[in-house]
Design a protein around this motif. Structure first.
Motif, PDB file in Angstrom:
ATOM      1  N   ASP A 297      52.766 -24.935  -7.256  1.00 30.75           N
ATOM      2  CA  ASP A 297      51.488 -24.433  -6.744  1.00 30.75           C
ATOM      3  C   ASP A 297      50.464 -24.307  -7.869  1.00 30.75           C
ATOM      4  O   ASP A 297      49.293 -24.645  -7.706  1.00 30.75           O
ATOM      5  CB  ASP A 297      51.687 -23.071  -6.075  1.00 30.75           C
ATOM      6  N   SER A 298      50.902 -23.805  -9.004  1.00 39.71           N
ATOM      7  CA  SER A 298      50.009 -23.598 -10.137  1.00 39.71           C
ATOM      8  C   SER A 298      49.482 -24.920 -10.679  1.00 39.71           C
ATOM      9  O   SER A 298      48.291 -25.053 -10.985  1.00 39.71           O
ATOM     10  CB  SER A 298      50.745 -22.840 -11.253  1.00 39.71           C
TER      11      SER A 298
ATOM     12  N   LEU B  76      46.829 -26.336  -8.325  1.00 45.24           N
ATOM     13  CA  LEU B  76      45.550 -25.628  -8.455  1.00 45.24           C
ATOM     14  C   LEU B  76      44.833 -26.012  -9.737  1.00 45.24           C
ATOM     15  O   LEU B  76      43.619 -26.239  -9.741  1.00 45.24           O
ATOM     16  CB  LEU B  76      45.789 -24.121  -8.414  1.00 45.24           C
TER      17      LEU B  76
ATOM     18  N   SER C 280      43.955 -23.774  -0.180  1.00 41.31           N
ATOM     19  CA  SER C 280      44.284 -22.422   0.272  1.00 41.31           C
ATOM     20  C   SER C 280      45.783 -22.260   0.499  1.00 41.31           C
ATOM     21  O   SER C 280      46.331 -21.157   0.352  1.00 41.31           O
ATOM     22  CB  SER C 280      43.514 -22.091   1.552  1.00 41.31           C
TER      23      SER C 280
ATOM     24  N   TYR D 219      47.640 -21.065  -2.658  1.00 44.32           N
ATOM     25  CA  TYR D 219      47.529 -19.620  -2.859  1.00 44.32           C
ATOM     26  C   TYR D 219      48.491 -18.882  -1.921  1.00 44.32           C
ATOM     27  O   TYR D 219      49.196 -17.947  -2.328  1.00 44.32           O
ATOM     28  CB  TYR D 219      46.096 -19.147  -2.597  1.00 44.32           C
TER      29      TYR D 219
ATOM     30  N   SER E 292      51.710 -16.842  -3.450  1.00 46.03           N
ATOM     31  CA  SER E 292      51.820 -15.396  -3.224  1.00 46.03           C
ATOM     32  C   SER E 292      53.083 -15.061  -2.445  1.00 46.03           C
ATOM     33  O   SER E 292      53.730 -14.031  -2.691  1.00 46.03           O
ATOM     34  CB  SER E 292      50.593 -14.890  -2.464  1.00 46.03           C
TER      35      SER E 292
ATOM     36  N   PHE F 170      48.898 -13.674  -7.212  1.00 45.41           N
ATOM     37  CA  PHE F 170      47.567 -14.203  -6.919  1.00 45.41           C
ATOM     38  C   PHE F 170      46.735 -14.275  -8.196  1.00 45.41           C
ATOM     39  O   PHE F 170      46.025 -15.249  -8.439  1.00 45.41           O
ATOM     40  CB  PHE F 170      46.875 -13.317  -5.884  1.00 45.41           C
TER      41      PHE F 170
ATOM     42  N   LEU G  64      47.849 -17.252 -10.324  1.00 46.25           N
ATOM     43  CA  LEU G  64      47.366 -18.512  -9.757  1.00 46.25           C
ATOM     44  C   LEU G  64      45.877 -18.693 -10.013  1.00 46.25           C
ATOM     45  O   LEU G  64      45.420 -19.792 -10.360  1.00 46.25           O
ATOM     46  CB  LEU G  64      47.646 -18.543  -8.249  1.00 46.25           C
ATOM     47  N   ASP G  65      45.110 -17.620  -9.846  1.00 42.80           N
ATOM     48  CA  ASP G  65      43.666 -17.716 -10.045  1.00 42.80           C
ATOM     49  C   ASP G  65      43.334 -17.986 -11.503  1.00 42.80           C
ATOM     50  O   ASP G  65      42.403 -18.738 -11.816  1.00 42.80           O
ATOM     51  CB  ASP G  65      42.994 -16.428  -9.572  1.00 42.80           C
TER      52      ASP G  65
ATOM     53  N   ARG H 281      43.962 -21.647 -12.115  1.00 41.48           N
ATOM     54  CA  ARG H 281      42.936 -22.474 -11.485  1.00 41.48           C
ATOM     55  C   ARG H 281      41.636 -22.452 -12.293  1.00 41.48           C
ATOM     56  O   ARG H 281      41.029 -23.509 -12.535  1.00 41.48           O
ATOM     57  CB  ARG H 281      42.665 -21.981 -10.060  1.00 41.48           C
TER      58      ARG H 281
END
Length: 513
Positions: A268-269, A272, A374, A377, A381, A393, A396-397, A400
């Motif tokens: 996921d990371s 992003l 989306s 994320y 999470s 979260f 990840l942010d 990104r």
């Protein structure tokens, strides 16, 4: 929270939506205004990129700090400070007379973003109990989506009618309305305080990212293999390694890097990071291309952005449905495939200077990002236990936003470096060395800055040079898009190889708690 009325709770949701809207409008408005900023302040390509890069770098270096500050000092207090800081940065940016003043304003906007964005989501999430939380979050996200869609149109019209400063000024009444809503929310805006804040962690992350981005951004001036460029990148990489090591050992880490040991979370990371790396460059240089090469007005540029934004908004719910039924892999792989193909299409369409050829690429890229982003994320999470999801979260942010800062620097240096080489070749092919060459190069430089009188003079006196310069800009931006395409393809590869079809909801080990 128990003493808050329903009206106060909705005021808290609208306050959070106002902050989200400010961030969305600022992001799209700055991209639309960038060519006008370059023309008015006489910025080189390398200099104008800093308008985007310094904001992205500030957010990347401090986004995790904002969430921690909200926990320690209370969401309401941090949110109010963030809105005030964002408004101050917008005012300074709009009043800027030179690049240093503008970059200072952009840094303040970035700091305001990191303070109010996590707190805004917290306001909307905690305003209601579970029975009404979905409705509240739907309105919060929906209003943010409206700002994302209408932001480029409003800002394009403002730039066209009043100049590039007005997209910054529009944040001021929004900030005032947001603070009024926050005040009306009363007890609905309060949140518990917990934890500690260690500024050394934030400073180390910033110290790592700044030399990496600076080295990449300036490599077209210093040379891509120059000792200075390599030293800065290596120094930043070393500091980043120290940051990661320190976070692994910290009891209360700023970014919980132990989460990345989970294969699905790591995938996921990477998705992003790669997607944001490509999209920031596309947004900025897409607006430059439309106005400089295709001679779109700022309003037309804003309207053209809808070809990307509307499919993104439409396909995001579809991605959510696919995620619920099949897990993250299907929507993410489908979305990253569309994104990769869309950007690859753009690399071929840009040199042709034909907007009709670009349209399918914009739609495909927007639809792909709606399917993929989306869900990463949501999936990331979900990989963490209930008490760890805020940390997940935030991690990840952070990744990104790092992708955005590094991507803008990398794509920008390719565009600037390629165009500089073509610029000199065009001048050399038009006239021999001497006074005439120097005069032509000066006129060409003024035209590149967007000065109307220089463009008119070049078209009148050197029509072949004017045409070659326009083609050079189109080809150079297309070269930069190859970097974005490669990053999007790398994200697709990570999704294909690392993601499982429908993983269990929580697999993060207890050591990450």
């Amino acid at each position: 929270m128990t003493t808050a009325t329903s009206q106060q709770r909705w005021c808290a949701v609208f306050a959070g939506s106002g902050a989200l809207g400010m961030i969305m409008i600022d992001a799209t408005g700055t991209a639309v205004a960038l060519p006008s900023i370059q023309r008015d302040l006489m910025l080189s390509h390398g200099a104008q990129q800093w308008v985007i890069t310094v904001y992205a770098l500030t957010v990347a270096a401090a986004i995790a700090t904002g969430g921690r500050l909200a926990d320690v000092f209370g969401g309401e207090r941090v949110f109010r400070a963030g809105v005030a800081l964002f408004a101050t940065g917008s005012l300074l940016s709009g009043l800027s007379l030179n690049l240093p003043m503008l970059l200072t304003g952009r840094v303040l906007e970035g700091l305001g973003n990191i303070l109010m964005a996590p707190a805004a989501a917290l306001l909307a999430t905690e305003a209601f109990g579970p029975a009404q939380r979905g409705r509240a979050m739907g309105i919060y996200s929906g209003l943010g989506g409206l700002a994302l869609v209408f932001g480029p149109i409003i800002c394009g019209a403002l730039v066209q009618l009043g100049g590039w400063r007005w997209p910054f000024f529009v944040n001021l009444p929004l900030a005032a309305a947001t603070l009024l809503m926050l005040r009306a929310a009363g007890p609905a805006a309060t949140s518990p305080r917990d934890g500690t804040f260690r500024p050394a962690h934030s400073l180390l992350l910033a110290a790592a990212l700044v030399p990496i981005v600076l080295g990449l951004q300036q490599s077209h001036v210093w040379g891509w293999t120059s000792p200075l460029t390599l030293t800065l990148v290596v120094l930043g990489g070393g500091l980043l390694a120290l940051f990661i090591l320190g976070q692994r050992r910290a009891v209360e880490p700023l970014v919980d890097v132990r989460l990345f040991a989970d294969r699905q979370f790591a995938a996921d990371s990477i998705v992003l990071f790669c997607a944001q790396c490509a999209l920031v460059g596309q947004s900025a240089f897409g607006a430059i291309y439309l106005q400089r090469v295709l001679h779109f007005t700022p309003l037309q540029t804003g309207l053209a952005m809808l070809l990307f934004l509307v499919p993104l908004m439409v396909c995001a719910p579809l991605g959510g449905l696919l995620y619920d039924r099949h897990g993250a892999k299907l929507p993410v792989v489908a979305g990253m495939t569309l994104g990769t193909l869309g950007l690859l299409w753009e690399t071929q369409a840009l040199p042709r200077a034909d907007f009709v050829l670009m349209m399918p690429a914009l739609v495909a890229t927007g639809a792909g990002m709606g399917l993929a982003l989306s869900q990463t994320y949501t999936d990331g999470s979900a990989r963490a236990a209930e008490g760890q999801r805020g940390r997940a979260f935030g991690a990840l942010d952070t990744v990104r936003q790092m992708g955005g800062a590094i991507g803008m620097a990398a794509i920008g240096t390719v565009v600037a470096g390629m165009e500089r080489g073509r610029f000199l070749d065009i001048a050399a092919g038009a006239t021999p060395e001497g006074e005439a060459r120097r005069a032509l190069e000066g006129l060409m430089a003024q035209a590149v800055y967007g000065r109307p009188e220089a463009v008119e003079a070049l078209v009148a006196q050197w029509p072949a040079v004017a045409s070659a310069l326009r083609l050079s800009a189109a080809r150079s931006i297309g070269d930069g898009y190859y970097v974005g395409t490669g990053m999007m393809a790398l994200g697709l590869l990570a999704a294909v190889v690392l993601m499982r079809r429908k993983p269990a909801a929580t697999t993060i080990v207890e050591g990450a708690s």
